[in-house]
Motif scaffolding. Structure first.
Motif, mmCIF file in Angstrom:
data_model
loop_
_atom_site.group_PDB
_atom_site.id
_atom_site.type_symbol
_atom_site.label_atom_id
_atom_site.label_comp_id
_atom_site.label_asym_id
_atom_site.label_seq_id
_atom_site.Cartn_x
_atom_site.Cartn_y
_atom_site.Cartn_z
ATOM 1 N N TYR A 185 17.266 49.426 37.974
ATOM 2 C CA TYR A 185 17.005 50.650 36.822
ATOM 3 C C TYR A 185 15.582 50.654 36.673
ATOM 4 O O TYR A 185 14.813 49.473 36.858
ATOM 5 C CB TYR A 185 17.699 50.426 35.695
ATOM 6 C CG TYR A 185 19.328 50.122 35.772
ATOM 7 C CD1 TYR A 185 19.855 51.336 35.552
ATOM 8 C CD2 TYR A 185 19.984 49.178 36.190
ATOM 9 C CE1 TYR A 185 21.431 51.379 35.649
ATOM 10 C CE2 TYR A 185 21.274 49.045 36.454
ATOM 11 C CZ TYR A 185 21.892 50.239 36.156
ATOM 12 O OH TYR A 185 23.355 50.182 36.292
ATOM 13 N N SER A 204 16.247 52.811 27.659
ATOM 14 C CA SER A 204 16.994 52.368 28.461
ATOM 15 C C SER A 204 17.425 53.468 29.613
ATOM 16 O O SER A 204 17.930 54.298 28.946
ATOM 17 C CB SER A 204 18.010 51.706 27.865
ATOM 18 O OG SER A 204 17.863 50.478 27.265
ATOM 19 N N ASP A 249 19.680 55.671 31.876
ATOM 20 C CA ASP A 249 21.296 56.078 31.803
ATOM 21 C C ASP A 249 22.135 55.936 33.272
ATOM 22 O O ASP A 249 23.124 55.335 33.563
ATOM 23 C CB ASP A 249 21.565 57.340 31.560
ATOM 24 C CG ASP A 249 21.051 57.625 29.926
ATOM 25 O OD1 ASP A 249 21.114 56.717 29.242
ATOM 26 O OD2 ASP A 249 20.678 58.847 29.756
ATOM 27 N N ALA A 250 21.105 55.918 34.342
ATOM 28 C CA ALA A 250 21.719 55.723 35.631
ATOM 29 C C ALA A 250 20.849 54.861 36.689
ATOM 30 O O ALA A 250 19.295 54.660 36.233
ATOM 31 C CB ALA A 250 21.661 57.270 36.489
#
Length: 220
Positions: free
Chosen positions: A40, A157, A159-160
């Motif tokens: 991420y 943060s 999401d994907a």
């Protein structure tokens, strides 16, 4: 070997040419989903407030774009320093930031610096990006590199996941399998020493072919 001869050769081994790339693509697809973990990326941007110069009794700032860019480059280098990484890891209770990759970019005409952090966990990755931005401001003020570094957009943060790019890996594996299949077919043809045509007989023996037996099918 001409392109036509290569095409005819591949046509005779069409099963191998089709099967091998598919096998490679499927194997890479399985490997990318089983063995490659998602990563991420969280991003934050900062504005650099330059030091005030009072040497001549008046307030002046780095208004020159070249000076601003040099300052932005200095901050970008500072973000990649061991001290900022160590201080950020300590503040977050981590041993190190070895699991995180930081990428710093700065525009040529502004004092805005962007920081992108990539890691295995979305929440921790965002926390690392924000803490690195905070620590670089502290260090920059300590060494009097800049008056302050203000965060414009805090990292959130994601999401994907941002990677891995499994589609690209599968495509590369397919092309690699296709290249390997062509190479195998060509190598098999080069190593095949059998005489397969009247032209080869005439070339090898330097004699003319005056007759040939037709191919018999179904026992006739």
């Amino acid at each position: 070997m001409t392109l036509l001869e290569l095409f005819q050769l591949l046509k005779r081994h069409v099963k191998l040419v089709v099967a091998l790339p598919l096998v490679c693509a499927v194997a890479m697809g399985v490997f990318s989903f089983v063995a490659m973990d998602d990563v991420y990326t969280a991003q934050t941007s900062m504005y650099i407030l330059a030091n005030e110069d009072t040497s001549q009794g008046q307030s002046t700032y780095y208004n020159d774009l070249n000076a601003s860019q040099l300052l932005a480059n200095d901050i970008a280098t500072l973000l990649n320093s061991d001290r900022v990484s160590a201080d950020a890891a300590k503040a977050l209770g981590l041993e190190s930031l070895a699991d995180y990759d930081a990428s710093v970019t700065s525009e040529t005409t502004t004092r805005v610096v962007s920081l992108a952090v990539t890691g295995p966990d979305p929440d921790e990755t965002a926390a690392v990006a924000n803490e690195m931005a905070r620590q670089v401001s502290i260090v920059a003020q300590e060494i009097e590199m800049a008056d302050s570094i203000n965060v414009i957009d805090e990292a959130v943060s994601p999401d994907a996941p941002s990677g891995p790019n499994r589609t690209l890996y599968v495509a590369v594996a397919f092309l690699a399998g296709l290249f390997l299949a062509v190479a195998i077919v060509v190598l098999m043809d080069m190593l095949n020493t059998r005489v397969r045509s009247t032209e080869e007989v005439e070339e090898l023996l330097d004699v003319s072919v005056i007759g040939r037996f037709p191919t018999m099918k179904e026992g006739r």
